[in-house]
Design a protein around this motif. Structure first.
Motif, PDB file in Angstrom:
ATOM      1  N   THR A  35     -33.268   8.190 -15.002  1.00  0.00           N
ATOM      2  CA  THR A  35     -32.715   6.907 -15.433  1.00  0.00           C
ATOM      3  C   THR A  35     -32.806   6.769 -16.945  1.00  0.00           C
ATOM      4  O   THR A  35     -31.843   6.331 -17.608  1.00  0.00           O
ATOM      5  CB  THR A  35     -33.453   5.750 -14.745  1.00  0.00           C
ATOM      6  N   LYS A  46     -30.116   0.294 -18.126  1.00  0.00           N
ATOM      7  CA  LYS A  46     -31.055   0.937 -17.213  1.00  0.00           C
ATOM      8  C   LYS A  46     -30.792   0.588 -15.754  1.00  0.00           C
ATOM      9  O   LYS A  46     -30.876   1.452 -14.873  1.00  0.00           O
ATOM     10  CB  LYS A  46     -32.493   0.588 -17.600  1.00  0.00           C
ATOM     11  N   ASP A  47     -30.469  -0.677 -15.460  1.00  0.00           N
ATOM     12  CA  ASP A  47     -30.211  -1.063 -14.072  1.00  0.00           C
ATOM     13  C   ASP A  47     -28.988  -0.329 -13.527  1.00  0.00           C
ATOM     14  O   ASP A  47     -28.981   0.143 -12.386  1.00  0.00           O
ATOM     15  CB  ASP A  47     -30.008  -2.575 -13.955  1.00  0.00           C
ATOM     16  N   HIS A  48     -27.953  -0.222 -14.350  1.00  0.00           N
ATOM     17  CA  HIS A  48     -26.743   0.490 -13.935  1.00  0.00           C
ATOM     18  C   HIS A  48     -27.040   1.970 -13.742  1.00  0.00           C
ATOM     19  O   HIS A  48     -26.601   2.595 -12.760  1.00  0.00           O
ATOM     20  CB  HIS A  48     -25.645   0.301 -14.970  1.00  0.00           C
ATOM     21  N   ASP A  50     -29.855   3.342 -12.978  1.00  0.00           N
ATOM     22  CA  ASP A  50     -30.677   3.543 -11.789  1.00  0.00           C
ATOM     23  C   ASP A  50     -29.818   3.493 -10.527  1.00  0.00           C
ATOM     24  O   ASP A  50     -29.996   4.313  -9.612  1.00  0.00           O
ATOM     25  CB  ASP A  50     -31.780   2.485 -11.733  1.00  0.00           C
ATOM     26  N   ARG A  51     -28.888   2.546 -10.467  1.00  0.00           N
ATOM     27  CA  ARG A  51     -27.995   2.460  -9.299  1.00  0.00           C
ATOM     28  C   ARG A  51     -27.110   3.691  -9.211  1.00  0.00           C
ATOM     29  O   ARG A  51     -26.903   4.249  -8.120  1.00  0.00           O
ATOM     30  CB  ARG A  51     -27.142   1.195  -9.372  1.00  0.00           C
TER      31      ARG A  51
END
Length: 224
Positions: A35, A46-48, A50-51
């Motif tokens: 990530t 980071k959230d994107h 990770d997904r």
């Protein structure tokens, strides 16, 4: 059970969560580094990242395969970065080392990680001398398990006679092709998955292999 393995002369082992228990949580470190790499190198939030990391794993077999297909990522630097993890909490397993050493024939590691990373992990587990060869995703042309072409490339490189081989793996997906190629398949995981392509399950790899040694065709290792 032992009769199911009487013909086996090549023993193929996955690495992560197979040659060490999931409780070691090494892959948690790798996933965080994946990530972070996607955030830093591709400019993703980071959230994107990770997904997307999880999505690529599901759709392509590995995050790397998705990154190569979707973003043209060079795998060499990526693998060096994401495998730069701490192995300090990974303990040697003398029982597993003894059990693998007692197997007749050739023993190899085949992982979707890199071969240098696999060698580090095997060494930390006290398995550095247990294997005849270590193959990483680079030996499959960076194509991942569960792709048939990846297995065929690695097995051809090692000269594996698939009708006389067995595969040990934590991810049920990665046993489908070995089963189709004629290998005996063993799912190594805390919980069993029932599927036609899985012949055996164990949550204790060392114990499973030591039980096999009880058969006449599994001689005990020579005394030290």
């Amino acid at each position: 059970m032992t009769d199911d393995f009487a013909h086996v002369r090549t023993w193929v082992f996955d690495l992560d969560n197979t040659l060490y228990p999931p409780e070691a949580r090494l892959f948690d470190q790798i996933e965080r580094r994946m990530t972070a790499w996607m955030n830093r190198t591709l400019g993703m939030e980071k959230d994107h990242a990770d997904r997307l990391r999880q999505d690529y794993w599901q759709r392509y077999g590995t995050t790397l395969a998705g990154l190569m297909a979707e973003h043209g990522v060079d795998p060499v630097g990526y693998l060096e970065d994401v495998h730069r993890i701490d192995l300090a909490d990974l303990a040697p397993d003398p029982t597993l080392a003894e059990a693998i050493g007692a197997l007749p024939g050739r023993k190899i590691i085949y992982t979707n990680g890199s071969a240098p990373y696999a060698a580090r992990v095997a060494g930390a587990r006290g398995l550095g001398d247990a294997f005849d060869a270590i193959y990483g995703v680079e030996h499959a042309g960076y194509r991942p398990k569960p792709e048939r072409a990846a297995f065929e490339r690695v097995f051809a490189r090692d000269g594996v006679e698939t009708a006389a081989a067995a595969m040990f793996e934590d991810d049920p997906r990665n046993l489908e092709v070995p089963h189709a190629l004629g290998l005996r398949t063993v799912h190594v995981a805390p919980e069993a998955t029932e599927a036609p392509h899985i012949h055996h399950h164990t949550d204790d790899l060392g114990g499973f292999l030591l039980r096999l040694r009880g058969a006449a065709h599994f001689p005990a290792p020579p005394a030290a």
